[in-house]
Write a protein that holds these residues in place. Structure first.
Motif, PDB file in Angstrom:
ATOM      1  N   MET A 277       0.839  -1.179   0.000  1.00  0.00           N
ATOM      2  CA  MET A 277       0.000   0.000   0.000  1.00  0.00           C
ATOM      3  C   MET A 277       0.888   1.248   0.000  1.00  0.00           C
ATOM      4  O   MET A 277       1.875   1.316   0.717  1.00  0.00           O
ATOM      5  CB  MET A 277      -0.902   0.015   1.236  1.00  0.00           C
ATOM      6  N   THR A 278       0.499   2.215  -0.809  1.00  0.00           N
ATOM      7  CA  THR A 278       1.168   3.509  -0.843  1.00  0.00           C
ATOM      8  C   THR A 278       0.367   4.475  -0.004  1.00  0.00           C
ATOM      9  O   THR A 278      -0.856   4.557  -0.125  1.00  0.00           O
ATOM     10  CB  THR A 278       1.218   4.043  -2.290  1.00  0.00           C
ATOM     11  N   LYS A 279       1.059   5.214   0.860  1.00  0.00           N
ATOM     12  CA  LYS A 279       0.416   6.262   1.644  1.00  0.00           C
ATOM     13  C   LYS A 279       1.342   7.461   1.629  1.00  0.00           C
ATOM     14  O   LYS A 279       2.519   7.351   1.967  1.00  0.00           O
ATOM     15  CB  LYS A 279       0.186   5.818   3.085  1.00  0.00           C
ATOM     16  N   ARG A 280       0.790   8.598   1.186  1.00  0.00           N
ATOM     17  CA  ARG A 280       1.601   9.810   1.237  1.00  0.00           C
ATOM     18  C   ARG A 280       0.716  11.028   1.366  1.00  0.00           C
ATOM     19  O   ARG A 280      -0.477  10.989   1.063  1.00  0.00           O
ATOM     20  CB  ARG A 280       2.524   9.912   0.046  1.00  0.00           C
ATOM     21  N   ASN A 281       1.336  12.078   1.853  1.00  0.00           N
ATOM     22  CA  ASN A 281       0.647  13.354   1.976  1.00  0.00           C
ATOM     23  C   ASN A 281       0.852  14.135   0.693  1.00  0.00           C
ATOM     24  O   ASN A 281       1.953  14.174   0.149  1.00  0.00           O
ATOM     25  CB  ASN A 281       1.195  14.137   3.171  1.00  0.00           C
ATOM     26  N   ILE A 282      -0.233  14.736   0.217  1.00  0.00           N
ATOM     27  CA  ILE A 282      -0.156  15.556  -0.990  1.00  0.00           C
ATOM     28  C   ILE A 282      -0.791  16.916  -0.691  1.00  0.00           C
ATOM     29  O   ILE A 282      -1.482  17.085   0.318  1.00  0.00           O
ATOM     30  CB  ILE A 282      -0.833  14.887  -2.206  1.00  0.00           C
ATOM     31  N   SER A 283      -0.555  17.853  -1.572  1.00  0.00           N
ATOM     32  CA  SER A 283      -1.166  19.178  -1.481  1.00  0.00           C
ATOM     33  C   SER A 283      -1.997  19.388  -2.744  1.00  0.00           C
ATOM     34  O   SER A 283      -1.510  19.176  -3.854  1.00  0.00           O
ATOM     35  CB  SER A 283      -0.080  20.252  -1.358  1.00  0.00           C
ATOM     36  N   ILE A 284      -3.236  19.813  -2.558  1.00  0.00           N
ATOM     37  CA  ILE A 284      -4.156  20.011  -3.674  1.00  0.00           C
ATOM     38  C   ILE A 284      -4.451  21.501  -3.793  1.00  0.00           C
ATOM     39  O   ILE A 284      -4.901  22.134  -2.831  1.00  0.00           O
ATOM     40  CB  ILE A 284      -5.467  19.231  -3.444  1.00  0.00           C
ATOM     41  N   THR A 285      -4.218  22.054  -4.959  1.00  0.00           N
ATOM     42  CA  THR A 285      -4.497  23.469  -5.194  1.00  0.00           C
ATOM     43  C   THR A 285      -5.982  23.659  -5.468  1.00  0.00           C
ATOM     44  O   THR A 285      -6.539  23.050  -6.385  1.00  0.00           O
ATOM     45  CB  THR A 285      -3.668  23.989  -6.379  1.00  0.00           C
ATOM     46  N   THR A 286      -6.609  24.483  -4.644  1.00  0.00           N
ATOM     47  CA  THR A 286      -8.022  24.828  -4.816  1.00  0.00           C
ATOM     48  C   THR A 286      -8.115  26.326  -5.103  1.00  0.00           C
ATOM     49  O   THR A 286      -7.110  27.040  -5.051  1.00  0.00           O
ATOM     50  CB  THR A 286      -8.842  24.510  -3.556  1.00  0.00           C
ATOM     51  N   SER A 287      -9.293  26.806  -5.349  1.00  0.00           N
ATOM     52  CA  SER A 287      -9.471  28.237  -5.593  1.00  0.00           C
ATOM     53  C   SER A 287      -9.176  29.074  -4.352  1.00  0.00           C
ATOM     54  O   SER A 287      -8.954  30.272  -4.453  1.00  0.00           O
ATOM     55  CB  SER A 287     -10.889  28.524  -6.096  1.00  0.00           C
ATOM     56  N   ASP A 288      -9.157  28.445  -3.176  1.00  0.00           N
ATOM     57  CA  ASP A 288      -8.890  29.160  -1.920  1.00  0.00           C
ATOM     58  C   ASP A 288      -7.528  28.869  -1.312  1.00  0.00           C
ATOM     59  O   ASP A 288      -7.246  29.318  -0.200  1.00  0.00           O
ATOM     60  CB  ASP A 288      -9.973  28.820  -0.893  1.00  0.00           C
ATOM     61  N   GLY A 289      -6.692  28.089  -1.979  1.00  0.00           N
ATOM     62  CA  GLY A 289      -5.367  27.813  -1.430  1.00  0.00           C
ATOM     63  C   GLY A 289      -4.977  26.360  -1.567  1.00  0.00           C
ATOM     64  O   GLY A 289      -5.513  25.628  -2.389  1.00  0.00           O
ATOM     65  N   ALA A 290      -4.038  25.963  -0.725  1.00  0.00           N
ATOM     66  CA  ALA A 290      -3.505  24.594  -0.761  1.00  0.00           C
ATOM     67  C   ALA A 290      -4.183  23.748   0.307  1.00  0.00           C
ATOM     68  O   ALA A 290      -4.126  24.071   1.496  1.00  0.00           O
ATOM     69  CB  ALA A 290      -1.998  24.617  -0.548  1.00  0.00           C
ATOM     70  N   CYS A 291      -4.811  22.682  -0.126  1.00  0.00           N
ATOM     71  CA  CYS A 291      -5.501  21.753   0.771  1.00  0.00           C
ATOM     72  C   CYS A 291      -4.631  20.519   0.978  1.00  0.00           C
ATOM     73  O   CYS A 291      -4.390  19.768   0.031  1.00  0.00           O
ATOM     74  CB  CYS A 291      -6.841  21.342   0.164  1.00  0.00           C
ATOM     75  N   PRO A 292      -4.165  20.280   2.208  1.00  0.00           N
ATOM     76  CA  PRO A 292      -3.425  19.041   2.445  1.00  0.00           C
ATOM     77  C   PRO A 292      -4.376  17.843   2.409  1.00  0.00           C
ATOM     78  O   PRO A 292      -5.547  17.951   2.776  1.00  0.00           O
ATOM     79  CB  PRO A 292      -2.827  19.232   3.842  1.00  0.00           C
ATOM     80  N   ALA A 293      -3.863  16.728   1.957  1.00  0.00           N
ATOM     81  CA  ALA A 293      -4.683  15.516   1.873  1.00  0.00           C
ATOM     82  C   ALA A 293      -3.801  14.295   2.034  1.00  0.00           C
ATOM     83  O   ALA A 293      -2.614  14.320   1.705  1.00  0.00           O
ATOM     84  CB  ALA A 293      -5.413  15.460   0.536  1.00  0.00           C
ATOM     85  N   GLY A 294      -4.391  13.246   2.531  1.00  0.00           N
ATOM     86  CA  GLY A 294      -3.727  11.950   2.551  1.00  0.00           C
ATOM     87  C   GLY A 294      -4.174  11.183   1.317  1.00  0.00           C
ATOM     88  O   GLY A 294      -5.365  11.180   0.970  1.00  0.00           O
ATOM     89  N   PHE A 295      -3.212  10.569   0.644  1.00  0.00           N
ATOM     90  CA  PHE A 295      -3.523   9.742  -0.520  1.00  0.00           C
ATOM     91  C   PHE A 295      -3.063   8.322  -0.226  1.00  0.00           C
ATOM     92  O   PHE A 295      -1.910   8.101   0.139  1.00  0.00           O
ATOM     93  CB  PHE A 295      -2.830  10.279  -1.781  1.00  0.00           C
ATOM     94  N   PHE A 296      -3.963   7.372  -0.381  1.00  0.00           N
ATOM     95  CA  PHE A 296      -3.707   5.966  -0.104  1.00  0.00           C
ATOM     96  C   PHE A 296      -4.046   5.183  -1.365  1.00  0.00           C
ATOM     97  O   PHE A 296      -5.078   5.428  -1.979  1.00  0.00           O
ATOM     98  CB  PHE A 296      -4.610   5.465   1.028  1.00  0.00           C
ATOM     99  N   ALA A 297      -3.191   4.240  -1.744  1.00  0.00           N
ATOM    100  CA  ALA A 297      -3.475   3.462  -2.955  1.00  0.00           C
ATOM    101  C   ALA A 297      -2.883   2.067  -2.837  1.00  0.00           C
ATOM    102  O   ALA A 297      -1.878   1.863  -2.149  1.00  0.00           O
ATOM    103  CB  ALA A 297      -2.894   4.164  -4.181  1.00  0.00           C
ATOM    104  N   PRO A 298      -3.506   1.116  -3.529  1.00  0.00           N
ATOM    105  CA  PRO A 298      -2.918  -0.216  -3.586  1.00  0.00           C
ATOM    106  C   PRO A 298      -1.548  -0.134  -4.270  1.00  0.00           C
ATOM    107  O   PRO A 298      -1.315   0.745  -5.100  1.00  0.00           O
ATOM    108  CB  PRO A 298      -3.907  -1.011  -4.439  1.00  0.00           C
ATOM    109  N   ASP A 299      -0.658  -1.024  -3.924  1.00  0.00           N
ATOM    110  CA  ASP A 299       0.643  -1.071  -4.590  1.00  0.00           C
ATOM    111  C   ASP A 299       0.458  -1.443  -6.052  1.00  0.00           C
ATOM    112  O   ASP A 299      -0.478  -2.145  -6.415  1.00  0.00           O
ATOM    113  CB  ASP A 299       1.565  -2.091  -3.907  1.00  0.00           C
ATOM    114  N   GLY A 300       1.351  -0.956  -6.882  1.00  0.00           N
ATOM    115  CA  GLY A 300       1.295  -1.266  -8.310  1.00  0.00           C
ATOM    116  C   GLY A 300       0.856  -0.057  -9.110  1.00  0.00           C
ATOM    117  O   GLY A 300       0.742   1.056  -8.605  1.00  0.00           O
ATOM    118  N   ALA A 301       0.582  -0.297 -10.354  1.00  0.00           N
ATOM    119  CA  ALA A 301       0.192   0.773 -11.264  1.00  0.00           C
ATOM    120  C   ALA A 301      -1.163   1.347 -10.871  1.00  0.00           C
ATOM    121  O   ALA A 301      -2.037   0.630 -10.386  1.00  0.00           O
ATOM    122  CB  ALA A 301       0.143   0.257 -12.695  1.00  0.00           C
ATOM    123  N   ALA A 302      -1.326   2.644 -11.095  1.00  0.00           N
ATOM    124  CA  ALA A 302      -2.590   3.304 -10.797  1.00  0.00           C
ATOM    125  C   ALA A 302      -3.660   2.827 -11.759  1.00  0.00           C
ATOM    126  O   ALA A 302      -3.539   2.971 -12.961  1.00  0.00           O
ATOM    127  CB  ALA A 302      -2.424   4.814 -10.901  1.00  0.00           C
TER     128      ALA A 302
END
Length: 172
Positions: free
Chosen positions: A1-26
């Motif tokens: 499993m992949t787990k990392r913190n990402i930043s998402i640009t919104t119209s009001d700024g940067a929204c931190p988020a956790g992204f979790f995904a199964p291992d392997g290709a998206a």
């Protein structure tokens, strides 16, 4: 499993988020998990990890990003501490359904950037429950399923009430 913190640009700024995904290709399906009032924390990470175990990628955005640094709050004690309760209630009031519906476009874009550009599900707990429903109402082309668990404030007189937007739902 992949787990990392990402930043998402919104119209009001940067929204931190956790992204979790199964291992392997998206590939496969993704879920946006809308937090409850206490913010992203290990309990929500555990929920995301269970969903990843079922093959889904999961995004947990911090809906209170406009408020600056905070907690996360302790779900067992936050409302018992007058200072924290006041802060939390303020953040709840200041983070509107309309803001989250708008932000969801950026959340969907972040999932696409991670390789999940197909259909998406939403799930929310308490305050996040209505946000999951409104997200599906505002993004019917991408969101095909929405679930609210003990959703709070689902029906009121506000134009952005989840009940007011229910007729726009195409999602299950």
């Amino acid at each position: 499993m992949t787990k990392r913190n990402i930043s998402i640009t919104t119209s009001d700024g940067a929204c931190p988020a956790g992204f979790f995904a199964p291992d392997g290709a998206a590939s496969g399906s993704a879920i946006i998990l809308y937090m409850d009032a206490f913010g992203p924390r290990p309990a929500l990470d555990s929920m995301a990890e269970r969903l990843v175990g079922l093959g889904y990628a999961v995004l947990i955005p911090d809906l209170f990003y406009r408020s600056g640094a905070y907690g996360p709050f302790d779900a067992k004690t936050a409302f018992g501490d007058p200072e924290k309760a006041k802060q939390l209630r303020g953040m709840l009031t200041e983070t509107t359904q309309a803001m989250t519906a708008s932000d969801t476009g950026a959340f969907l874009g972040a999932l696409a950037k991670e390789g999940y550009s197909g259909k998406v599900g939403t799930v929310g707990y308490c305050m996040g429950g209505g946000r999951a429903i409104n997200a599906a109402a505002h993004h019917p082309d991408r969101i095909v399923a929405a679930a609210s668990f003990h959703g709070g404030n689902l029906a009121n007189d506000a134009p952005d009430s989840p009940a007011a937007n229910a007729s726009k739902l195409n999602a299950r």
